[in-house]
Structures are given as C-alpha cells and as structure tokens.
Motif scaffolding. Sequence first.
Motif, mmCIF file in Angstrom:
data_model
loop_
_atom_site.group_PDB
_atom_site.id
_atom_site.type_symbol
_atom_site.label_atom_id
_atom_site.label_comp_id
_atom_site.label_asym_id
_atom_site.label_seq_id
_atom_site.Cartn_x
_atom_site.Cartn_y
_atom_site.Cartn_z
ATOM 1 N N ASP A 31 0.827 -1.212 0.000
ATOM 2 C CA ASP A 31 0.000 0.000 0.000
ATOM 3 C C ASP A 31 0.862 1.263 0.000
ATOM 4 N N ALA A 32 2.008 1.193 0.661
ATOM 5 C CA ALA A 32 2.909 2.345 0.677
ATOM 6 C C ALA A 32 3.447 2.624 -0.716
ATOM 7 N N VAL A 33 3.778 1.582 -1.466
ATOM 8 C CA VAL A 33 4.262 1.771 -2.833
ATOM 9 C C VAL A 33 3.167 2.372 -3.700
ATOM 10 N N VAL A 34 1.954 1.864 -3.555
ATOM 11 C CA VAL A 34 0.818 2.384 -4.322
ATOM 12 C C VAL A 34 0.602 3.861 -4.006
ATOM 13 N N ALA A 35 0.683 4.227 -2.727
ATOM 14 C CA ALA A 35 0.494 5.628 -2.332
ATOM 15 C C ALA A 35 1.549 6.520 -2.969
ATOM 16 N N ASN A 36 2.789 6.033 -3.066
ATOM 17 C CA ASN A 36 3.852 6.811 -3.692
ATOM 18 C C ASN A 36 3.592 7.028 -5.176
ATOM 19 N N LYS A 89 0.690 7.006 -6.710
ATOM 20 C CA LYS A 89 -0.435 7.941 -6.833
ATOM 21 C C LYS A 89 0.024 9.377 -6.575
ATOM 22 N N TYR A 90 0.909 9.534 -5.616
ATOM 23 C CA TYR A 90 1.420 10.871 -5.302
ATOM 24 C C TYR A 90 2.244 11.432 -6.456
ATOM 25 N N ILE A 91 3.138 10.613 -6.999
ATOM 26 C CA ILE A 91 3.990 11.070 -8.101
ATOM 27 C C ILE A 91 3.157 11.469 -9.314
ATOM 28 N N THR A 92 2.123 10.693 -9.601
ATOM 29 C CA THR A 92 1.342 10.908 -10.825
ATOM 30 C C THR A 92 0.222 11.934 -10.656
ATOM 31 N N CYS A 114 4.374 3.393 -17.025
ATOM 32 C CA CYS A 114 4.052 2.426 -15.960
ATOM 33 C C CYS A 114 3.533 3.169 -14.737
ATOM 34 N N THR A 115 2.404 3.827 -14.890
ATOM 35 C CA THR A 115 1.919 4.753 -13.874
ATOM 36 C C THR A 115 0.796 4.199 -13.005
ATOM 37 N N THR A 116 0.503 2.917 -13.139
ATOM 38 C CA THR A 116 -0.541 2.308 -12.317
ATOM 39 C C THR A 116 0.072 1.218 -11.453
ATOM 40 N N ALA A 117 -0.114 1.345 -10.138
ATOM 41 C CA ALA A 117 0.386 0.337 -9.202
ATOM 42 C C ALA A 117 -0.785 -0.210 -8.395
ATOM 43 N N THR A 118 -0.773 -1.514 -8.178
ATOM 44 C CA THR A 118 -1.848 -2.195 -7.461
ATOM 45 C C THR A 118 -1.251 -3.112 -6.404
ATOM 46 N N ALA A 119 -1.824 -3.073 -5.208
ATOM 47 C CA ALA A 119 -1.400 -3.992 -4.149
ATOM 48 C C ALA A 119 -2.089 -5.336 -4.356
ATOM 49 N N VAL A 120 -1.329 -6.330 -4.750
ATOM 50 C CA VAL A 120 -1.876 -7.677 -4.951
ATOM 51 C C VAL A 120 -2.156 -8.316 -3.595
ATOM 52 N N ASP A 121 -1.229 -8.178 -2.685
ATOM 53 C CA ASP A 121 -1.415 -8.540 -1.281
ATOM 54 C C ASP A 121 -0.492 -7.640 -0.468
ATOM 55 N N LYS A 122 -0.343 -7.930 0.833
ATOM 56 C CA LYS A 122 0.375 -6.999 1.702
ATOM 57 C C LYS A 122 1.807 -6.738 1.242
ATOM 58 N N PHE A 130 2.954 -3.280 -11.063
ATOM 59 C CA PHE A 130 2.904 -2.097 -11.923
ATOM 60 C C PHE A 130 2.378 -2.501 -13.286
ATOM 61 N N THR A 131 1.477 -1.690 -13.818
ATOM 62 C CA THR A 131 0.928 -1.929 -15.149
ATOM 63 C C THR A 131 1.343 -0.792 -16.076
ATOM 64 N N CYS A 132 1.866 -1.147 -17.228
ATOM 65 C CA CYS A 132 2.334 -0.170 -18.207
ATOM 66 C C CYS A 132 1.401 -0.180 -19.409
ATOM 67 N N THR A 133 1.142 0.965 -19.983
ATOM 68 C CA THR A 133 0.290 1.028 -21.165
ATOM 69 C C THR A 133 1.005 0.489 -22.398
ATOM 70 N N THR A 134 2.335 0.600 -22.398
ATOM 71 C CA THR A 134 3.164 0.027 -23.457
ATOM 72 C C THR A 134 4.398 -0.576 -22.794
ATOM 73 N N PRO A 135 5.094 -1.482 -23.449
ATOM 74 C CA PRO A 135 6.351 -1.990 -22.873
ATOM 75 C C PRO A 135 7.318 -0.828 -22.649
ATOM 76 N N TYR A 136 8.091 -0.926 -21.556
ATOM 77 C CA TYR A 136 9.009 0.161 -21.218
ATOM 78 C C TYR A 136 10.310 -0.427 -20.687
ATOM 79 N N ALA A 137 11.254 -0.596 -21.563
ATOM 80 C CA ALA A 137 12.496 -1.290 -21.230
ATOM 81 C C ALA A 137 13.305 -0.643 -20.113
#
Length: 525
Positions: A110-115, A117-120, A136-144, A149-156
Amino acid sequence: MKKLMTTFVAAGSLAFAVTANAQTAAPNKNAKLTIGWAEPVDSLNPATTGARDVGPIDANIFDTLVWLTPDFQITPHLATKWAVSNDGKTYTFTLRQGVTFHDGTPFDADAVVANVKYITSKDTQSKISIGLLGPCTTATAVDKYTVQFTCTTPYAPFLAQLGEPYMGIQSPKAIAQYGKDLGLHPTGTGPFEFVSYQPDQRVVLKRYDAYNWGPEAVKHAGPADIAEVTFQIVPNSQARVSQFQSGQSQLMQETPGVYWNAFKKAGTYGALPVPISGMGIFAPINASKFPTSDIAVRKAIMYAIDKKGVIQLAEAGVFPPSNTPLQQGMTAYDASLENAYPYDPAKAEATLKDGGWTKNGDFWEKDGKRLAFTINAISTVPSYPLLAQAMQGYLRKVGMDVQVQQLAVPAWLNANINGDMSITPLQYIAVDPDALHFWFLPGQYFNWSKYSDPALSQLISQGQQEADPAKRVDIYHQVQKTLMDQAVIMPIRQNIDLVMTSKKLTGVTYSGGGFEYLLPASLAD
C-alpha cells in the motif's frame, strides 16, 4: 538535474567505487561527518526535486525498490525479487518484510501504491520521477507484500530507473500529513533520517538505528556506523576548499579542478572520482529562437568551440571532453560520433557563409540581423559561468556577438522553459539512453531545445519499447545521429563528481548514476 533491460558491464566494480583509505581501528559509532556540499537544495522531496545534487542526499534518506550497482546491475533492495510479463507491460514485485519508515509507519504494498499515486497526481507537479515511471503509472497492491505495476506500453528502462533516488519511497503518512510541505519533512526508510534543513546553509541527518535492510550489493549489515551527517551548503568553491583543508569538513564534493590536481599529487587526502552517468555536461541549443533557429548557426557553434580549451580555461583541464549525446560507459554510447564536429574555426565560418550569412566588420549578419545571442549560466554553480565565458571567447573569435548572462536558478529555469534562452550549459543524469526522450520529445519538461521531429519521436518510442538490447542500441545510435546532424545538443565534457575525503573517512561509495552513499562509511577518531 536527470534515469533496464540492457547490456551491463561485468560485475565486480563495486570495490573501486569505495574510498580505499586503510582503516584498521573499530569504527567510531558516535562520529559526526560534515560534507562540503556545492549546490543549494530546491526540495528534499524526491518526487518534486529537479536537482542532481539533491539526489545523493535523498539516496541516504530514502530507499528504492531496486538498487543499482556502480556498473548498473539491478539488484534487490526494498523489493526482494520481481517478474516481468511476456508482453513487457506488467511488473510484479515481492517486497521486503519488516521494514519501517522513519516515522514508524510499516512499509508494504500500500505504501508503494500511495507513492505512485502521489507522483502521478497533477497537484504534485513531479519533475523527474514522473518521467522515470514512463508509461508504468498504475500500481496495485496484490497482497500486503506484493505490488504490481501496469504499463500502457512496454518500457524497457523501467527496472533500472526505479533505482534512482528520485524514485525513493516516502512514508504515506508523511505524504498525507505534510502535503505541499513534504519537502521540508522528508520521511523514508533509508539509513539516515532527517533532522533539520536551513535553506542555503545545511541539511542535517542522523543514523536510523532500526535500519537493517541495506542493499545486499553494498555488503554492510545493520545500521550505519556514522551517527550524524551534515551537508554544509558552500557554493563558493574557494570557501569549500578552505573549509575542507582546515578540517571543518571531512568530505568535499565538486572539488575544483586545480585543487583536485594538487591534492591528488600531494597524496594528503583520499580521492574518489564519482562518474555521473547520463548526458554529461552539455548545452541544449534552441532551435526555435533566432539566430540558433538557423541550422547553419548551430553547426557553426559546434565547430567553433575547442572543448579541450574550454575545459582547460574553466576547470584546469581536469575533465575529459564529451563529443556525443550519451557519455562513455552508457548503453548505446556511439564512438562513431566522436569526430562529428572537430574543432575547426575555418569550417565554422564556411558553414555560416554557405548558410547565407555575411560578415560585416567583426560580426556576421543575415537579412539585416546580427548573429548575436546570449549564453545563460546558473550563477550559483561556479563551473557553469566559467564554461560559458570560455565558450563565449571561442564564439566571438569566429564573429558571433555572444554575451554571457548569469541567472539564479528560478530565473534560469523560467528562461529555459519559456524558450527565451539560446544556449546554456547544464547536466543531466541517467542510467538508460531513454534519457534523451526527456530532452527531445515534444511536451517534455526538459525539451529546452524546442526541437521536434516526428521521425525522431518515433525512434525514441521504439527504443522505449524494444526489449532486445542489441536492437535498442541500434535505435539509440540513430537517435543520437539525428541530434548531432541537427546540432541541437552540444556535448561539452564528461560528468564526474571529484570527491575529496579525509584519510580518516572510509567506505564512501555510490549507486549507479553517481549518487554518493554513506551506509558503509566510517569515520575514525
């Protein structure tokens, strides 16, 4: 101011990246380290700073998901492992457990997700970190302890760029509590925690005694040996040298070239040249403002300046010149471009003549307008005005009416953003050739050359998405050739932080990109 799926240098260079002063005595756990720091702080918030010299300070306050070794290997840090989907659009990180922020908040997904969201958030007005996330601007907490991270396009470049201090993970409690004042209350999970900040004077940090999760690559278990670190802000280089020589500081950043040569020869102190990867010290050239809107003028500028002479005049010749958009050692550095613009004043004048310019007295003219422009330089960084003045001398010799204007950082930034400048020396740090997109894609914060070309934009986009290292290198070779052909960037010199240390200080190292790191450092009595 600066960032992988790529070809890495072989492992094992960490040893040379550490100050080699011998120390046999047990470390002094009460030691207080003072560092002569060369540049003021704009903000200690890693999401909003745009300054290179804030990076090393933040690297000691904040941890990142991955750790970059000096040779750019991506190793675990706050993330213990990760996986990338076959389509290159999803990154899944397993996070380290038992980590706490300096304010006692637990670190988790959740802390990573909050960061993220804050950056974006548009309210944050992120400078560097928003660009490092790329698509890669979407982060989701799968579990604790799993974040995706989900990217709209590949990002090497994504993995490596997560290791830059501008991606330091901040306490979500602090983000919520301090809002726009977050930069005055930096709260991370790093080896040192924030104590105080006095603008234009000092930043004080103290050891985080609970720290026990340093990057394995650094090979230092437990908390730091040094109890307190003061970054004493001393922009005046002579004052910084005097402070160091008198023993008031035990580490001096950005040692002036003439002193670096003398101190190294004397052997009195430890010397640590920290290579700052990326685009080196360079100058974007404004392609939208007269007279540098004329490609003949831009190319003439490139031929007219003797870089070795500039470095000798401004910095005692201590740095190697740079002739390509990416520094040596960077992925996609292209040696074939080294001789694209040799120092050739006659060629500079012939280029102007072929471009329709005529010399009237001492200066060139075209359509009734004199070839006149100003080199802007940040007034608070001593090397930049010196470089600008040395460049001015060479340009005036070939008939360009060039002035130098020194500006404080806010005015300098506004001039660049608004397109009011013609040329300005600066630096940009990066760990991947995708750094070029920040400077040469339309709409980017750092597109100060105001150059736009759809074919170039397409190439940069391909480079971001290409997973094959060899193909990426070829793409970025093409990108750099375009930039040099259009003369919208003038490389000046290699970027190296010349760090001098007391012989009592050992263990100072740096992360990939060139950010000094003090976790393994010790200071003897």
